[in-house]
Design a protein around this motif. Structure first.
Motif, PDB file in Angstrom:
ATOM      1  N   HIS A  48      -2.702  -9.723  -4.983  1.00 38.16           N
ATOM      2  CA  HIS A  48      -3.965  -9.175  -5.472  1.00 38.16           C
ATOM      3  C   HIS A  48      -4.097  -7.703  -5.031  1.00 38.16           C
ATOM      4  O   HIS A  48      -4.632  -6.876  -5.779  1.00 38.16           O
ATOM      5  CB  HIS A  48      -5.127 -10.017  -4.958  1.00 38.16           C
ATOM      6  N   GLN A  49      -3.575  -7.405  -3.845  1.00 34.56           N
ATOM      7  CA  GLN A  49      -3.516  -6.014  -3.408  1.00 34.56           C
ATOM      8  C   GLN A  49      -2.638  -5.208  -4.360  1.00 34.56           C
ATOM      9  O   GLN A  49      -3.000  -4.096  -4.769  1.00 34.56           O
ATOM     10  CB  GLN A  49      -2.942  -5.926  -1.985  1.00 34.56           C
ATOM     11  N   SER A  70      -1.988  -5.823  -7.489  1.00 33.93           N
ATOM     12  CA  SER A  70      -2.705  -5.667  -8.750  1.00 33.93           C
ATOM     13  C   SER A  70      -3.751  -4.567  -8.660  1.00 33.93           C
ATOM     14  O   SER A  70      -3.896  -3.736  -9.572  1.00 33.93           O
ATOM     15  CB  SER A  70      -3.363  -6.994  -9.147  1.00 33.93           C
ATOM     16  N   ASP A  71      -4.492  -4.541  -7.558  1.00 34.43           N
ATOM     17  CA  ASP A  71      -5.519  -3.513  -7.369  1.00 34.43           C
ATOM     18  C   ASP A  71      -4.901  -2.104  -7.332  1.00 34.43           C
ATOM     19  O   ASP A  71      -5.535  -1.128  -7.739  1.00 34.43           O
ATOM     20  CB  ASP A  71      -6.297  -3.760  -6.084  1.00 34.43           C
ATOM     21  N   LEU A  72      -3.668  -2.014  -6.861  1.00 32.14           N
ATOM     22  CA  LEU A  72      -2.987  -0.729  -6.792  1.00 32.14           C
ATOM     23  C   LEU A  72      -2.469  -0.274  -8.146  1.00 32.14           C
ATOM     24  O   LEU A  72      -2.113   0.900  -8.320  1.00 32.14           O
ATOM     25  CB  LEU A  72      -1.818  -0.803  -5.802  1.00 32.14           C
ATOM     26  N   GLY A  73      -2.402  -1.216  -9.107  1.00 33.35           N
ATOM     27  CA  GLY A  73      -1.947  -0.860 -10.441  1.00 33.35           C
ATOM     28  C   GLY A  73      -0.651  -1.504 -10.880  1.00 33.35           C
ATOM     29  O   GLY A  73      -0.152  -1.212 -11.979  1.00 33.35           O
ATOM     30  N   SER A 122       0.797  -1.221   0.000  1.00 33.19           N
ATOM     31  CA  SER A 122       0.000   0.000   0.000  1.00 33.19           C
ATOM     32  C   SER A 122       0.835   1.280   0.000  1.00 33.19           C
ATOM     33  O   SER A 122       0.363   2.336  -0.447  1.00 33.19           O
ATOM     34  CB  SER A 122      -0.954   0.014   1.204  1.00 33.19           C
ATOM     35  N   GLU A 134      -2.901 -12.944  -0.770  1.00 32.02           N
ATOM     36  CA  GLU A 134      -3.685 -11.716  -0.893  1.00 32.02           C
ATOM     37  C   GLU A 134      -2.814 -10.534  -1.311  1.00 32.02           C
ATOM     38  O   GLU A 134      -3.271  -9.622  -2.014  1.00 32.02           O
ATOM     39  CB  GLU A 134      -4.372 -11.410   0.446  1.00 32.02           C
TER      40      GLU A 134
END
Length: 235
Positions: free
Chosen positions: A212-213, A215-218, A103, A209
């Motif tokens: 996948h975090q 990936s969600d961040l870009g 993050s 996880e």
């Protein structure tokens, strides 16, 4: 975005990859910048203790931007040159904890910043091959990272004639200096994070996880299958 691919196998100075391993990567490209552009020259001192997991580091010139600081062990890479030359040939691949918190990192901007325990010196020495970043007369008035190519053998590297060997990698070195100056931990290279790779345990393994975090961040994430995992590569 998460894609699936096939593990390429192979080995590095620290060994081979491990099933279930998550790796920060810098890929190679014919259109990319040369590795020399990413060297820290002169090397900056690192005053902390050795560490295994990456450390989040806030950019002093850009508040809010964090990088991943990574320790390169001398047991696997006696000289920082070994690691730089490996990156030139294979790109960068550094294992991180499977629960790593992405993050704080920013896709396209955050970097991997590398520390080697024998990188920083206050000794000036004009490199035999010149400054890799082409700084004029570098090494005369301040230390130059290029001098490390002159010390590979003295730091325990496998050198024969003008060729050094690290695993299956060979690279050229100049005539070696017999005396190595005092060396201490230092920041020597900062690479872009081009993507993240996960070595799947089996075909159904979707990964932890954390990826996948990411990936969600870009971040671009690849789940790789079918690797040869005989010797763990912990770094």
């Amino acid at each position: 975005m998460i894609t699936n691919g096939t593990s390429t196998g192979g080995s590095r100075g620290c060994g081979s990859r491990k099933q279930g391993g998550v790796y920060l990567c810098t890929g190679l490209s014919e259109d990319g910048s040369p590795v020399e552009d990413f060297l820290v020259d002169p090397v900056r001192p690192y005053h902390g203790e050795p560490f295994r997991a990456p450390i989040s580091f806030e950019d002093p010139s850009k508040p809010g931007l964090f990088h991943a600081v990574i320790w390169v062990g001398a047991e696997f890479y006696p000289s920082l040159v070994d690691f730089i030359e490996e990156v030139k040939a294979k790109g960068a691949s550094r294992r991180i904890p499977s629960g790593f918190d992405f993050s704080k990192l920013t896709p396209g901007t955050s970097r991997m910043i590398f520390v080697h325990p024998k990188a920083f010196t206050e000794t000036t020495h004009l490199p035999a091959n010149g400054c890799p970043k082409h700084h004029a007369m570098h090494g005369l008035t301040e230390p130059c990272i290029g001098a490390h190519w002159d010390y590979v053998q003295g730091l325990g590297g496998n050198v024969s004639g003008l060729t050094a060997t690290l695993g299956d990698l060979q690279y050229a070195v100049p005539p070696q200096e017999e005396v190595v100056p005092p060396l201490a931990p230092g920041f020597f290279m900062a690479l872009p994070i081009t993507h993240i790779e996960y070595e799947a345990r089996n075909e159904a393994d979707a990964g932890p996880e954390a990826i996948h975090q990411a990936s969600d961040l870009g971040f671009n994430v690849s789940i790789l299958h079918g690797g040869n995992y005989e010797v763990p590569c912990e770094d």
